[in-house]
Design a protein around this motif. Structure first.
Motif, PDB file in Angstrom:
ATOM      1  N   GLU A 154       0.834  -1.193   0.000  1.00  0.00           N
ATOM      2  CA  GLU A 154       0.000   0.000   0.000  1.00  0.00           C
ATOM      3  C   GLU A 154       0.872   1.249   0.000  1.00  0.00           C
ATOM      4  OE1 GLU A 154      -3.275   0.081  -0.165  1.00  0.00           O
ATOM      5  OE2 GLU A 154      -3.553  -2.097  -0.004  1.00  0.00           O
ATOM      6  N   PRO A 155       0.396   2.341  -0.598  1.00  0.00           N
ATOM      7  CA  PRO A 155       1.135   3.602  -0.521  1.00  0.00           C
ATOM      8  C   PRO A 155       1.019   4.222   0.864  1.00  0.00           C
ATOM      9  CG  PRO A 155      -0.960   3.959  -1.618  1.00  0.00           C
ATOM     10  CD  PRO A 155      -0.854   2.469  -1.387  1.00  0.00           C
ATOM     11  N   CYS A 156       1.956   5.065   1.200  1.00  0.00           N
ATOM     12  CA  CYS A 156       1.875   5.834   2.437  1.00  0.00           C
ATOM     13  C   CYS A 156       0.922   7.007   2.198  1.00  0.00           C
ATOM     14  CB  CYS A 156       3.262   6.350   2.814  1.00  0.00           C
ATOM     15  SG  CYS A 156       3.321   7.295   4.344  1.00  0.00           S
ATOM     16  N   SER A 157      -0.139   7.069   2.963  1.00  0.00           N
ATOM     17  CA  SER A 157      -1.150   8.117   2.831  1.00  0.00           C
ATOM     18  C   SER A 157      -1.346   8.802   4.162  1.00  0.00           C
ATOM     19  CB  SER A 157      -2.480   7.522   2.343  1.00  0.00           C
ATOM     20  OG  SER A 157      -2.339   6.924   1.074  1.00  0.00           O
ATOM     21  N   MET A 158      -2.100   9.889   4.162  1.00  0.00           N
ATOM     22  CA  MET A 158      -2.379  10.608   5.397  1.00  0.00           C
ATOM     23  C   MET A 158      -3.787  11.171   5.326  1.00  0.00           C
ATOM     24  SD  MET A 158      -1.827  11.597   8.360  1.00  0.00           S
ATOM     25  CE  MET A 158      -0.278  10.729   8.474  1.00  0.00           C
ATOM     26  N   HIS A 159      -4.770  10.316   5.623  1.00  0.00           N
ATOM     27  CA  HIS A 159      -6.160  10.728   5.584  1.00  0.00           C
ATOM     28  C   HIS A 159      -6.711  10.867   6.995  1.00  0.00           C
ATOM     29  CE1 HIS A 159      -5.945   8.773   1.390  1.00  0.00           C
ATOM     30  NE2 HIS A 159      -5.712  10.074   1.303  1.00  0.00           N
ATOM     31  N   ILE A 160      -7.850  11.480   7.108  1.00  0.00           N
ATOM     32  CA  ILE A 160      -8.358  11.917   8.397  1.00  0.00           C
ATOM     33  C   ILE A 160      -8.545  10.776   9.379  1.00  0.00           C
ATOM     34  CG2 ILE A 160     -10.770  11.843   7.621  1.00  0.00           C
ATOM     35  CD1 ILE A 160      -9.102  14.361  10.098  1.00  0.00           C
ATOM     36  N   GLU A 161      -8.922   9.591   8.894  1.00  0.00           N
ATOM     37  CA  GLU A 161      -9.133   8.467   9.802  1.00  0.00           C
ATOM     38  C   GLU A 161      -7.848   8.089  10.527  1.00  0.00           C
ATOM     39  OE1 GLU A 161     -12.066   8.603   6.566  1.00  0.00           O
ATOM     40  OE2 GLU A 161      -9.862   8.441   6.555  1.00  0.00           O
ATOM     41  N   GLU A 162      -6.724   8.124   9.804  1.00  0.00           N
ATOM     42  CA  GLU A 162      -5.452   7.788  10.446  1.00  0.00           C
ATOM     43  C   GLU A 162      -5.011   8.887  11.396  1.00  0.00           C
ATOM     44  OE1 GLU A 162      -1.061   5.951   9.392  1.00  0.00           O
ATOM     45  OE2 GLU A 162      -2.287   6.790   7.766  1.00  0.00           O
ATOM     46  N   VAL A 163      -5.242  10.127  11.040  1.00  0.00           N
ATOM     47  CA  VAL A 163      -4.920  11.231  11.949  1.00  0.00           C
ATOM     48  C   VAL A 163      -5.667  11.051  13.275  1.00  0.00           C
ATOM     49  CG1 VAL A 163      -5.072  13.730  12.298  1.00  0.00           C
ATOM     50  CG2 VAL A 163      -4.483  12.817  10.036  1.00  0.00           C
ATOM     51  N   GLU A 164      -6.944  10.731  13.179  1.00  0.00           N
ATOM     52  CA  GLU A 164      -7.745  10.541  14.390  1.00  0.00           C
ATOM     53  C   GLU A 164      -7.276   9.334  15.194  1.00  0.00           C
ATOM     54  OE1 GLU A 164      -9.903  12.595  15.661  1.00  0.00           O
ATOM     55  OE2 GLU A 164      -9.696  13.996  13.997  1.00  0.00           O
ATOM     56  N   ALA A 165      -6.863   8.274  14.514  1.00  0.00           N
ATOM     57  CA  ALA A 165      -6.379   7.084  15.213  1.00  0.00           C
ATOM     58  C   ALA A 165      -5.076   7.374  15.959  1.00  0.00           C
ATOM     59  CB  ALA A 165      -6.184   5.937  14.225  1.00  0.00           C
ATOM     60  N   ILE A 166      -4.198   8.152  15.338  1.00  0.00           N
ATOM     61  CA  ILE A 166      -2.944   8.514  15.997  1.00  0.00           C
ATOM     62  C   ILE A 166      -3.226   9.362  17.237  1.00  0.00           C
ATOM     63  CG2 ILE A 166      -0.820   9.856  15.734  1.00  0.00           C
ATOM     64  CD1 ILE A 166      -0.832   8.969  12.762  1.00  0.00           C
ATOM     65  N   TRP A 167      -4.151  10.313  17.095  1.00  0.00           N
ATOM     66  CA  TRP A 167      -4.497  11.142  18.250  1.00  0.00           C
ATOM     67  C   TRP A 167      -5.179  10.315  19.335  1.00  0.00           C
ATOM     68  CZ3 TRP A 167      -3.502  14.660  21.393  1.00  0.00           C
ATOM     69  CH2 TRP A 167      -4.451  15.105  22.326  1.00  0.00           C
ATOM     70  N   SER A 168      -6.037   9.399  18.971  1.00  0.00           N
ATOM     71  CA  SER A 168      -6.742   8.593  19.964  1.00  0.00           C
ATOM     72  C   SER A 168      -5.764   7.806  20.834  1.00  0.00           C
ATOM     73  CB  SER A 168      -7.722   7.638  19.267  1.00  0.00           C
ATOM     74  OG  SER A 168      -8.398   6.834  20.213  1.00  0.00           O
ATOM     75  N   ALA A 169      -4.718   7.267  20.227  1.00  0.00           N
ATOM     76  CA  ALA A 169      -3.725   6.516  21.001  1.00  0.00           C
ATOM     77  C   ALA A 169      -3.006   7.422  21.997  1.00  0.00           C
ATOM     78  CB  ALA A 169      -2.716   5.856  20.056  1.00  0.00           C
ATOM     79  N   ILE A 170      -2.736   8.659  21.586  1.00  0.00           N
ATOM     80  CA  ILE A 170      -2.089   9.618  22.489  1.00  0.00           C
ATOM     81  C   ILE A 170      -3.053  10.043  23.589  1.00  0.00           C
ATOM     82  CG2 ILE A 170      -1.137  11.956  22.636  1.00  0.00           C
ATOM     83  CD1 ILE A 170      -0.119  11.525  19.727  1.00  0.00           C
ATOM     84  N   ASP A 171      -4.271  10.340  23.203  1.00  0.00           N
ATOM     85  CA  ASP A 171      -5.259  10.887  24.137  1.00  0.00           C
ATOM     86  C   ASP A 171      -5.690   9.878  25.195  1.00  0.00           C
ATOM     87  OD1 ASP A 171      -7.063  12.854  25.088  1.00  0.00           O
ATOM     88  OD2 ASP A 171      -8.689  11.934  23.956  1.00  0.00           O
ATOM     89  N   THR A 172      -5.879   8.639  24.769  1.00  0.00           N
ATOM     90  CA  THR A 172      -6.420   7.635  25.698  1.00  0.00           C
ATOM     91  C   THR A 172      -5.349   6.849  26.435  1.00  0.00           C
ATOM     92  OG1 THR A 172      -6.575   5.978  23.933  1.00  0.00           O
ATOM     93  CG2 THR A 172      -8.502   7.381  24.302  1.00  0.00           C
ATOM     94  N   SER A 173      -4.188   6.652  25.796  1.00  0.00           N
ATOM     95  CA  SER A 173      -3.166   5.784  26.394  1.00  0.00           C
ATOM     96  C   SER A 173      -1.800   6.432  26.504  1.00  0.00           C
ATOM     97  CB  SER A 173      -3.035   4.494  25.570  1.00  0.00           C
ATOM     98  OG  SER A 173      -4.278   3.847  25.414  1.00  0.00           O
ATOM     99  N   ASP A 174      -1.697   7.700  26.123  1.00  0.00           N
ATOM    100  CA  ASP A 174      -0.405   8.383  26.068  1.00  0.00           C
ATOM    101  C   ASP A 174       0.608   7.578  25.251  1.00  0.00           C
ATOM    102  OD1 ASP A 174       0.773  10.821  26.701  1.00  0.00           O
ATOM    103  OD2 ASP A 174       1.941   9.952  28.333  1.00  0.00           O
TER     104      ASP A 174
END
Length: 458
Positions: free
Chosen positions: A415-435
Motif C-alpha cells: 500500500e502507498p503511504c497516505s495521510m487521511h483523516i481516519e489515520e490522523v484521528e487514530a494517531i491522536w486517539s492513542a495519544i489521548d487515551t493511552s499516552d
C-alpha cells in the motif's frame, strides 16, 4: 553555521513587531524533536534538557534575539478585511542561517498571549501540534515547500475549545520557516499609509529572504518572486492532493513557503470540491480552487505595493500568475509520477488525462501515483479499474522516460503511504487515551521513508 549578534529582523522590528514574553508553563514534556531540521541550522547537538529550555522555556539562543517578537499584520480572512490580527499565540524568537545560507526563523504556536490575542488564550492544543507535525512531514515527503515542525512540547495545561472535546491537553509548537513575513504584513502598512516602512520591508525581503541586492524598483522584484513562488506552491498542493483549508492573505508567506496548518486535509480522491475546513461553507478554499485563492491573495499584495510602484508596472507581473501556475502544475504532477517532461503539449495532454481518469474516483490519488511510479503500471489489485478508465494515460505514458528508479523498498510495499483523516484521528486517539506516541513516531518514520523513495532534488 555563522552567527551574528543581531539577526536581520532587528532592522525592521521597530515597526514590524512587538517584544513579548513566553508563557510560564506548568510543565514542559518533550514529545517531538526534529533532529533532521535541527542539523540544518546547527542545533542537533542539544541534549533533551537543553532542548526543553530553548523550545519550551524559550531561553534565548546565544548571539540571537534577546526577546521574542510578535509580528504585526492585517489580512483578508475569507475575503473580509481584518485589521485586528497579528501573532496572537506565537512569536519569532530566533533567526539562523541554514546549510544553504538562507535566513530561517524559529517561530512558535501556542507560546502565550500577545497584544494581538484579542479574546484568545494564546495556547495550542496538543492535538493541533500533532496535526501540524503530520502535515509538514507529509508535505515535505511529497515535494511541497513547507515549514518544518521543529519541536512539540506538552505544557501541562487543560484547554477548553468549543469545536472539540474539552478539556484537552496543551502544547507549544516550534516551526522552522523561511521567514514569517506575510502578504498581510504589507497590507497593514498600506492600510496605515506607511510608505517608508513599506519600502524598508520590501528591501528586507528582497535582500534577506531572496538573497538579492534591491534595485531601483524593489517592489517589482518582490512581486515577481512572490508570483513565481506562490504559483509553484499552489501547483504542488494539487499534485500532493492537499487542501490547506485557510488560504487567507495572512497565511500566505511572501517566500512562497507553506505554513500555519489548521483544518488541513489530504483528499482521498480527485475531488475539486473537497474542503478541509468545516466552516468553509462556500468552498472558497476547496481543493480545486486553491490556485485561484492564492492568486487573489497575491493581487492584494500588488495593491499594497502600489505605495511603491505604479499599477501599470505591477499588473504585467501579476498577470503572469496563471501561466506560471499551469507550467508548475504540469511539472509537479510529472515529478510526483516520476517521469521526465517532454513538450508542453505532451505534458498538458498527459496531465489532463490523469485528471480525467482520477475524477472517476475508481482509485485514490495516492494509489495511482504509487502504482504508476516511473511511468509504468505495476500489476496489482486495481488492474481492472485501470483498464476501464486509464487507457489514455497508459497510451500517453509510452512516450515518457522515468525520472527516478523504483528500486527503493517502498515501491514494493502493498500500500502507498497516505495521510487521511481516519489515520490522523487514530494517531491522536492513542495519544489521548493511552499516552501512546508510538503511532505518531512510526508514521513520521514511514513518511520520511516515502520521501526518500521519491528522490526529490536536494
Amino acid at each position: 553555521m555563522t552567527s551574528i549578534p543581531q539577526p536581520p529582523i532587528h532592522t525592521i522590528a521597530d515597526f514590524l513587531a512587538d517584544p513579548v514574553a513566553a508563557a510560564d508553563f506548568p510543565h514542559a514534556t518533550l514529545r517531538f524533536r526534529n533532529d533532521r531540521a535541527a542539523a540544518s541550522v546547527g542545533l542537533a547537538g542539544l541534549s533533551d534538557a537543553e532542548w526543553v529550555e530553548k523550545f519550551g522555556r524559550f531561553e534565548p539562543l546565544a548571539d540571537n534575539l534577546p526577546q521574542p517578537l510578535a509580528l504585526r499584520y492585517h489580512g483578508h480572512q475569507f475575503r473580509s478585511y481584518n485589521p485586528d490580527i497579528g501573532d496572537g499565540r506565537g512569536f519569532t524568537f530566533a533567526q539562523l542561517r541554514d546549510v544553504r545560507g538562507r535566513w530561517l526563523d524559529l517561530g512558535t504556536k501556542g507560546s502565550g498571549t500577545t497584544p494581538y490575542s484579542r479574546f484568545g488564550d494564546g495556547r495550542l492544543t496538543l492535538k493541533g501540534g500533532m496535526r501540524e507535525i503530520l502535515a509538514t512531514e507529509m508535505l515535505e515527503a511529497l515535494g511541497v515547500n513547507t515549514s518544518k515542525s521543529f519541536s512539540l512540547i506538552e505544557t501541562g495545561e487543560a484547554l477548553h475549545r468549543g469545536d472539540e472535546p474539552s478539556p484537552t491537553r496543551a502544547s507549544v509548537l516550534v516551526r522552522l520557516s523561511h521567514g514569517h513575513i506575510r502578504i498581510g504584513s504589507f497590507q497593514r502598512l498600506n492600510t496605515l499609509d506607511r510608505a517608508e516602512e513599506m519600502e524598508r520591508l520590501t528591501r528586507y525581503v528582497v535582500e534577506h529572504l531572496y538573497g538579492e541586492t534591491p534595485g531601483d524598483e524593489p517592489a517589482l522584484q518582490l512581486l515577481e518572486h512572490v508570483v513565481q513562488r506562490t504559483a509553484r506552491l499552489a501547483a504542488s498542493y494539487m499534485a500532493a492532493g492537499f487542501v490547506h483549508g485557510v488560504l487567507n492573505s495572512d497565511n500566505i508567506n511572501v517566500t512562497g513557503e507553506s505554513f500555519d496548518y489548521g483544518p488541513w486535509r489530504f483528499t482521498p480522491f480527485w475531488d475539486p470540491e473537497f474542503t478541509a475546513a468545516y466552516f468553509d461553507h462556500q468552498g472558497l478554499y476547496a481543493f480545486g480552487r486553491q490556485a485561484q485563492a492564492i492568486h487573489w491573495d497575491v493581487v492584494q499584495l500588488a495593491i499594497a505595493l502600489t505605495k511603491l510602484a505604479s499599477i501599470d508596472a505591477l499588473a504585467p507581473i501579476l498577470d503572469t500568475f496563471p501561466q506560471v501556475y499551469e507550467d508548475a502544475y504540469s511539472g509537479a504532477m510529472l515529478a510526483r509520477l516520476g517521469v521526465q517532461p517532454r513538450s508542453d503539449a505532451d505534458d498538458l495532454a498527459l496531465v489532463q488525462a490523469i485528471e480525467q481518469a482520477l475524477a472517476t474516483r475508481t482509485v485514490g490519488i495516492d494509489r495511482f501515483f504509487f502504482d504508476w511510479s516511473g511511468g509504468t503500471r505495476r500489476p496489482g489489485p486495481y488492474d481492472t479499474r485501470y483498464a476501464h478508465h486509464f487507457g489514455p494515460v497508459e497510451t500517453l505514458l509510452t512516450r515518457y522516460q522515468p525520472a527516478r528508479t523504483t528500486d527503493h523498498p517502498y515501491w514494493s510495499d502493498a500500500e502507498p503511504c497516505s495521510m487521511h483523516i481516519e489515520e490522523v484521528e487514530a494517531i491522536w486517539s492513542a495519544i489521548d487515551t493511552s499516552d501512546d506516541w508510538s503511532l505518531l513516531h512510526n508514521k513520521v518514520a514511514a513518511i520520511r521513508r516515502m520521501g526518500e523513495a521519491h528522490q526529490w532534488p536536494k
